[in-house]
Design a protein around this motif. Structure first.
Motif, PDB file in Angstrom:
ATOM      1  N   THR A  11       0.791  -1.129  -0.056  1.00 34.52           N
ATOM      2  CA  THR A  11       0.067   0.150   0.167  1.00 34.52           C
ATOM      3  C   THR A  11       0.801   1.283   0.012  1.00 34.52           C
ATOM      4  O   THR A  11       1.923   1.314   0.979  1.00 34.52           O
ATOM      5  CB  THR A  11      -0.756   0.049   1.268  1.00 34.52           C
ATOM      6  N   PRO A  12       0.582   2.421  -0.984  1.00 35.71           N
ATOM      7  CA  PRO A  12       1.419   3.340  -0.985  1.00 35.71           C
ATOM      8  C   PRO A  12       1.355   4.267   0.791  1.00 35.71           C
ATOM      9  O   PRO A  12       0.366   4.267   1.249  1.00 35.71           O
ATOM     10  CB  PRO A  12       0.739   4.422  -1.932  1.00 35.71           C
ATOM     11  N   LEU A  13       2.282   4.821   0.984  1.00 31.61           N
ATOM     12  CA  LEU A  13       2.332   5.425   2.285  1.00 31.61           C
ATOM     13  C   LEU A  13       1.223   6.318   2.355  1.00 31.61           C
ATOM     14  O   LEU A  13       0.662   6.376   3.694  1.00 31.61           O
ATOM     15  CB  LEU A  13       3.678   6.076   2.442  1.00 31.61           C
ATOM     16  N   GLN A  67      -1.510   6.156   1.907  1.00 28.36           N
ATOM     17  CA  GLN A  67      -3.126   5.641   1.868  1.00 28.36           C
ATOM     18  C   GLN A  67      -2.996   4.462   3.113  1.00 28.36           C
ATOM     19  O   GLN A  67      -3.999   3.831   3.443  1.00 28.36           O
ATOM     20  CB  GLN A  67      -3.250   4.627   0.676  1.00 28.36           C
ATOM     21  N   ILE A  68      -1.614   4.516   3.899  1.00 32.20           N
ATOM     22  CA  ILE A  68      -1.642   3.597   5.136  1.00 32.20           C
ATOM     23  C   ILE A  68      -2.393   4.585   6.282  1.00 32.20           C
ATOM     24  O   ILE A  68      -2.069   5.538   6.672  1.00 32.20           O
ATOM     25  CB  ILE A  68      -0.394   3.310   5.477  1.00 32.20           C
ATOM     26  N   LYS A  69      -3.218   3.763   7.084  1.00 29.50           N
ATOM     27  CA  LYS A  69      -3.869   4.372   8.299  1.00 29.50           C
ATOM     28  C   LYS A  69      -3.414   3.432   9.458  1.00 29.50           C
ATOM     29  O   LYS A  69      -3.493   2.371   9.440  1.00 29.50           O
ATOM     30  CB  LYS A  69      -5.370   4.229   8.079  1.00 29.50           C
ATOM     31  N   GLN A  70      -2.696   4.197  10.582  1.00 29.71           N
ATOM     32  CA  GLN A  70      -2.467   3.479  11.661  1.00 29.71           C
ATOM     33  C   GLN A  70      -3.643   3.079  12.522  1.00 29.71           C
ATOM     34  O   GLN A  70      -4.452   4.039  12.763  1.00 29.71           O
ATOM     35  CB  GLN A  70      -1.435   4.588  12.532  1.00 29.71           C
ATOM     36  N   GLU A  71      -3.748   1.854  12.882  1.00 27.92           N
ATOM     37  CA  GLU A  71      -4.751   1.377  13.676  1.00 27.92           C
ATOM     38  C   GLU A  71      -3.938   0.668  14.686  1.00 27.92           C
ATOM     39  O   GLU A  71      -2.954   0.217  15.003  1.00 27.92           O
ATOM     40  CB  GLU A  71      -5.582   0.283  12.823  1.00 27.92           C
ATOM     41  N   ARG A  72      -4.697   0.680  16.207  1.00 26.55           N
ATOM     42  CA  ARG A  72      -4.110   0.223  17.222  1.00 26.55           C
ATOM     43  C   ARG A  72      -4.562  -1.115  17.330  1.00 26.55           C
ATOM     44  O   ARG A  72      -5.294  -1.423  18.367  1.00 26.55           O
ATOM     45  CB  ARG A  72      -4.386   0.996  18.494  1.00 26.55           C
ATOM     46  N   THR A  73      -4.484  -2.075  16.519  1.00 30.21           N
ATOM     47  CA  THR A  73      -4.901  -3.398  16.758  1.00 30.21           C
ATOM     48  C   THR A  73      -3.774  -4.359  16.411  1.00 30.21           C
ATOM     49  O   THR A  73      -2.670  -3.957  16.054  1.00 30.21           O
ATOM     50  CB  THR A  73      -5.835  -3.567  15.473  1.00 30.21           C
ATOM     51  N   ILE A  74      -3.898  -5.495  16.820  1.00 32.78           N
ATOM     52  CA  ILE A  74      -2.855  -6.565  16.905  1.00 32.78           C
ATOM     53  C   ILE A  74      -3.236  -7.420  15.571  1.00 32.78           C
ATOM     54  O   ILE A  74      -4.134  -7.859  15.209  1.00 32.78           O
ATOM     55  CB  ILE A  74      -2.872  -7.448  17.980  1.00 32.78           C
ATOM     56  N   SER A  75      -2.286  -7.498  14.669  1.00 32.71           N
ATOM     57  CA  SER A  75      -2.249  -8.538  13.432  1.00 32.71           C
ATOM     58  C   SER A  75      -1.628  -9.722  13.828  1.00 32.71           C
ATOM     59  O   SER A  75      -0.712  -9.815  14.675  1.00 32.71           O
ATOM     60  CB  SER A  75      -1.270  -8.028  12.384  1.00 32.71           C
ATOM     61  N   HIS A  76      -2.333 -10.906  13.501  1.00 32.53           N
ATOM     62  CA  HIS A  76      -2.036 -12.204  13.592  1.00 32.53           C
ATOM     63  C   HIS A  76      -1.414 -12.887  12.315  1.00 32.53           C
ATOM     64  O   HIS A  76      -1.375 -14.033  12.163  1.00 32.53           O
ATOM     65  CB  HIS A  76      -2.943 -12.978  14.279  1.00 32.53           C
TER      66      HIS A  76
END
Length: 118
Positions: free
Chosen positions: A11-13, A15-24
């Motif tokens: 994803t282009p920078l 368009q990146i949204k920071q989310e406070r979730t954990i990726s598995h």
């Protein structure tokens, strides 16, 4: 398999949204080789696994955990694949890699689940 513009890998920078979730998520990146292609071909048949072929690399990505069975890979490769050769073939990985036994490597995206094997 070539990547088309519709299949953008990153994803282009802007368009990146920071989310406070954990990726598995978890996965491996391999230099393109006979062994890497074999691992990718075996893994792409598994549900939930995404294999991406790049010009000089192959990525195998999944959610939760990815189980690599050395016996299954050996059969497809036509010669022995040990966990140690597997680790050399997978130049980088993300997630927690655990060698369960001489036949099984599991890559965990969920670090809490990986603790059961420490």
């Amino acid at each position: 398999m070539a990547i088309t513009t519709e299949q953008q890998l990153f994803t282009p920078l802007d368009q990146i949204k920071q989310e406070r979730t954990i990726s598995h998520q978890c996965g491996v990146t391999m230099n393109d080789s006979v062994e890497a292609r074999c691992i990718a071909e075996v893994m792409q048949e598994k549900p939930g696994i995404k294999v991406t072929y790049l010009p000089a690399m192959i990525r195998v990505d999944g959610e939760g955990k990815i189980i690599f069975n050395m016996e299954e890979i050996s059969e497809a490769l036509g010669r022995e694949m040990t966990p140690h050769i597997f680790e050399i073939s997978t130049s980088t990985h993300y997630g927690r890699m655990v060698m369960i036994d001489e036949n099984t490597i599991i890559l965990f995206g969920d670090m809490d689940e990986a603790l059961d094997y420490e």
